[in-house]
Design an enzyme around this catalytic site. Structure first.
Site, PDB file in Angstrom:
ATOM      1  CB  THR A  44      48.986  37.557  33.592  1.00  0.00           C
ATOM      2  OG1 THR A  44      48.176  37.393  32.375  1.00  0.00           O
ATOM      3  CG2 THR A  44      48.272  36.344  34.683  1.00  0.00           C
ATOM      4  CG  HIS A  47      46.323  41.587  36.371  1.00  0.00           C
ATOM      5  ND1 HIS A  47      46.009  42.926  36.236  1.00  0.00           N
ATOM      6  CD2 HIS A  47      45.920  41.098  35.102  1.00  0.00           C
ATOM      7  CE1 HIS A  47      45.451  43.302  34.960  1.00  0.00           C
ATOM      8  NE2 HIS A  47      45.432  42.233  34.280  1.00  0.00           N
TER       9      HIS A  47
END
Ligand code: ZN
Length: 371
Positions: A44, A47
């Site tokens: 995450t 990203h």
């Protein structure tokens, strides 16, 4: 308590982040403030660091600047006036899905997917900093036998635990194919070994990571760059012709998902954990899922706090030794190197753990080299 701290801040809508001086957060009455001892880089964070399509829509430019990070181990240095369970001095990690207790899902035992649930490092400032504020309700008191470099990764290990065990934990004596060789996939291998799966297959793209998978207990590993292999047949051959009881998708690529639905046996369980780059994936719905009686289980986070409890026990008892997966220990200030390592292809790392404090890093390096 100092007024300012160093932090890794996402400041602009493009690749990268900045090393900045920011105010030390003030915990709300039911929040605590942690001194961060160790924190690790997750997909995450990658990203958001890379500012991909998901980050652009999920976070958006209006929330910047925001501190990155959500996987943590730290010491409580301040507790808000309404905190009742967590005390100053406690050694804790934190669940990143900040649940709302009145959500229907929370009341039904699905706190990790409540409608009003917020995520650390996505909806709130994260923990890539010297200090980190978090609600008391999601703090998890660590076993003192688990050092910070391992305690920090209990959160993704909880994903692996939930993806593998599902809701019924009916996995002993069964076969699993894990699609992907990232850290969460490697954690899943160790747990699978410890809880008694008998055929553990990892299909990945990095010979380095597949080597770690074998050290973690994978019975068979297959590199997808070895193009001569029919992977569906390969899995059938290993499973008495049936296909795998369990498939854990830890990639999210359309091709892996389509193949995963062929690799699984009739009546098997498919754990969908990998986040796909595209929202629509063509699959043979009738013959791939309906008539084959496949169970598909979306894995968003971890079951609270069942997975934390299991992961803590697996680590504290040394039934699962995850040290082969913790490949990089770095000062937090060198986060750019950490991200580049985590983003490299083919993958030349397991988990990257970052330390705001030089002494904590030195102690962790010493523990790791003693093994
Ligand atoms: Zn994570």
């Amino acid at each position: 308590m100092p007024r300012t701290m160093k932090a890794v801040v996402k400041t602009a809508p493009h690749l990268g982040a900045e090393w900045r001086d920011v105010p030390v957060p003030m915990p709300l009455p039911d929040w605590v403030l942690l001194r961060v001892r160790a924190t690790s880089i997750c997909g995450t964070d990658v990203h958001i660091y890379g500012w991909n399509q998901w980050a652009q829509t999920r976070i958006g430019i209006e929330r910047l600047p925001q501190i990155l990070g959500h996987e943590v181990a730290g010491e409580v240095v301040e507790a808000g006036s309404q905190c009742r369970c967590i005390r100053v001095g406690d050694y804790v990690s934190a669940e990143t899905h900040i649940y709302h207790p009145a959500d229907l899902q929370a009341m039904l035992g699905q706190r990790h997917i409540g409608e009003r649930m917020k995520i650390v490092g996505v909806d709130h400032d994260g923990c890539f900093a010297e200090y980190f504020a978090v609600p008391e309700s999601v703090c998890w008191v660590n076993d003192g036998a688990i050092p910070p470099e391992l305690a920090a990764v209990q959160e993704p290990m909880g994903n692996a635990c939930y993806a593998l065990l599902g809701e019924d934990c009916d996995v002993a004596g069964k076969s699993v194919v894990i699609l992907g060789d990232g850290p969460t996939a490697l954690f899943a291998v160790g747990i699978a070994r410890a809880v008694g799966l008998t055929t553990i297959v990892v299909i990945g793209a990095s010979s380095y990571a597949l080597g770690i998978a074998r050290r973690m207990g994978a019975d068979h590993t297959l590199d997808i760059t070895d193009s001569g292999v029919d992977r569906v047949q390969y899995v059938r051959d290993l499973t008495g012709g049936y296909g795998a009881d369990l498939v854990l998708d830890m990639v999210g690529a359309a091709s892996a998902i389509q193949e995963g639905l062929k690799i699984i046996r009739k009546g098997g369980r498919y754990s969908a954990f990998g986040v796909s780059g595209s929202a629509t994936i063509p699959i043979d719905y009738n013959n791939g899922i309906v008539f084959r009686g496949i169970q598909i289980h979306g894995i968003s986070g971890r079951k609270l706090f069942d997975t934390w409890y299991r992961v803590r026990n697996l680590l504290a008892s040394a039934r699962v030794d995850i040290r082969p997966i913790i490949t990089h220990l770095l000062p937090l200030e060198r986060f750019t190197e950490g991200f580049e390592t985590a983003m490299g292809t083919p993958r030349q790392c397991g988990k990257v753990v970052l330390f705001p404090d030089a002494q904590e890093l030195a102690a962790a390096r010493q523990r790791m080299s003693a093994t």
